[in-house]
Design a protein around this motif. Sequence first.
Motif, PDB file in Angstrom:
ATOM      1  N   THR A 128      37.129  36.241  44.743  1.00  0.00           N
ATOM      2  CA  THR A 128      35.910  35.922  45.620  1.00  0.00           C
ATOM      3  C   THR A 128      35.306  37.063  46.073  1.00  0.00           C
ATOM      4  O   THR A 128      33.924  37.108  46.048  1.00  0.00           O
ATOM      5  N   ARG A 129      36.020  38.140  46.240  1.00  0.00           N
ATOM      6  CA  ARG A 129      35.204  39.457  46.781  1.00  0.00           C
ATOM      7  C   ARG A 129      34.355  40.143  45.782  1.00  0.00           C
ATOM      8  O   ARG A 129      33.292  40.534  45.882  1.00  0.00           O
ATOM      9  N   MET A 130      34.735  39.758  44.538  1.00  0.00           N
ATOM     10  CA  MET A 130      34.025  40.351  43.341  1.00  0.00           C
ATOM     11  C   MET A 130      32.783  39.401  43.239  1.00  0.00           C
ATOM     12  O   MET A 130      31.782  40.078  42.933  1.00  0.00           O
ATOM     13  N   PHE A 131      33.020  38.234  43.327  1.00  0.00           N
ATOM     14  CA  PHE A 131      31.707  37.514  43.010  1.00  0.00           C
ATOM     15  C   PHE A 131      30.649  37.591  44.201  1.00  0.00           C
ATOM     16  O   PHE A 131      29.501  37.696  43.875  1.00  0.00           O
ATOM     17  N   SER A 187      31.259  26.365  39.320  1.00  0.00           N
ATOM     18  CA  SER A 187      32.348  27.114  38.594  1.00  0.00           C
ATOM     19  C   SER A 187      33.502  26.968  39.849  1.00  0.00           C
ATOM     20  O   SER A 187      33.235  26.982  40.940  1.00  0.00           O
ATOM     21  N   VAL A 188      34.825  27.290  39.547  1.00  0.00           N
ATOM     22  CA  VAL A 188      35.765  27.269  40.354  1.00  0.00           C
ATOM     23  C   VAL A 188      36.311  28.702  40.617  1.00  0.00           C
ATOM     24  O   VAL A 188      36.558  29.316  39.460  1.00  0.00           O
ATOM     25  N   ILE A 189      36.125  29.422  41.918  1.00  0.00           N
ATOM     26  CA  ILE A 189      36.488  30.857  41.870  1.00  0.00           C
ATOM     27  C   ILE A 189      38.000  30.960  42.714  1.00  0.00           C
ATOM     28  O   ILE A 189      38.319  30.361  43.472  1.00  0.00           O
ATOM     29  N   ALA A 190      38.700  31.617  41.843  1.00  0.00           N
ATOM     30  CA  ALA A 190      40.146  31.998  42.348  1.00  0.00           C
ATOM     31  C   ALA A 190      39.976  32.690  43.738  1.00  0.00           C
ATOM     32  O   ALA A 190      39.136  33.730  43.684  1.00  0.00           O
ATOM     33  N   PRO A 191      40.602  32.607  44.453  1.00  0.00           N
ATOM     34  CA  PRO A 191      40.892  33.335  45.773  1.00  0.00           C
ATOM     35  C   PRO A 191      40.797  34.995  45.545  1.00  0.00           C
ATOM     36  O   PRO A 191      40.416  35.800  46.288  1.00  0.00           O
ATOM     37  N   SER A 192      41.516  35.335  44.348  1.00  0.00           N
ATOM     38  CA  SER A 192      41.684  36.722  44.330  1.00  0.00           C
ATOM     39  C   SER A 192      40.545  37.362  43.731  1.00  0.00           C
ATOM     40  O   SER A 192      40.081  38.586  43.780  1.00  0.00           O
ATOM     41  N   LEU A 228      25.759  40.110  45.882  1.00  0.00           N
ATOM     42  CA  LEU A 228      24.800  40.896  46.829  1.00  0.00           C
ATOM     43  C   LEU A 228      23.888  41.952  46.306  1.00  0.00           C
ATOM     44  O   LEU A 228      22.676  42.254  46.625  1.00  0.00           O
ATOM     45  N   LYS A 229      24.536  42.551  45.164  1.00  0.00           N
ATOM     46  CA  LYS A 229      23.765  43.487  44.428  1.00  0.00           C
ATOM     47  C   LYS A 229      22.699  42.864  43.784  1.00  0.00           C
ATOM     48  O   LYS A 229      21.711  43.610  43.595  1.00  0.00           O
ATOM     49  N   VAL A 230      22.932  41.786  43.206  1.00  0.00           N
ATOM     50  CA  VAL A 230      21.605  41.068  42.431  1.00  0.00           C
ATOM     51  C   VAL A 230      20.479  40.681  43.353  1.00  0.00           C
ATOM     52  O   VAL A 230      19.516  41.030  43.091  1.00  0.00           O
TER      53      VAL A 230
END
Length: 61
Positions: free
Chosen positions: A33-36, A26-31, A41-43
């Motif tokens: 990135t932190r959420m992904f 997938s393509v992740i928007a810069p805004s 890390l939680k998983v």
Amino acid sequence: RKLKIQEYKEKFANPYVAAAKGYIDSVIAPSETRMFIEHALKVSAHKNRSQPSKKHGNPPF
């Protein structure tokens, strides 16, 4: 030359083309990135990796 550079960027330097061909998931928007990263890390923090038990010991020689 500028036209060829623009064509190259549209054809090869575009993450959406790579995603369409299946090279990336997938393509992740810069805004976002932190959420992904936080989710990944939680998983992985609760991941347990178990090794299968040995079926055989050392053979006698």
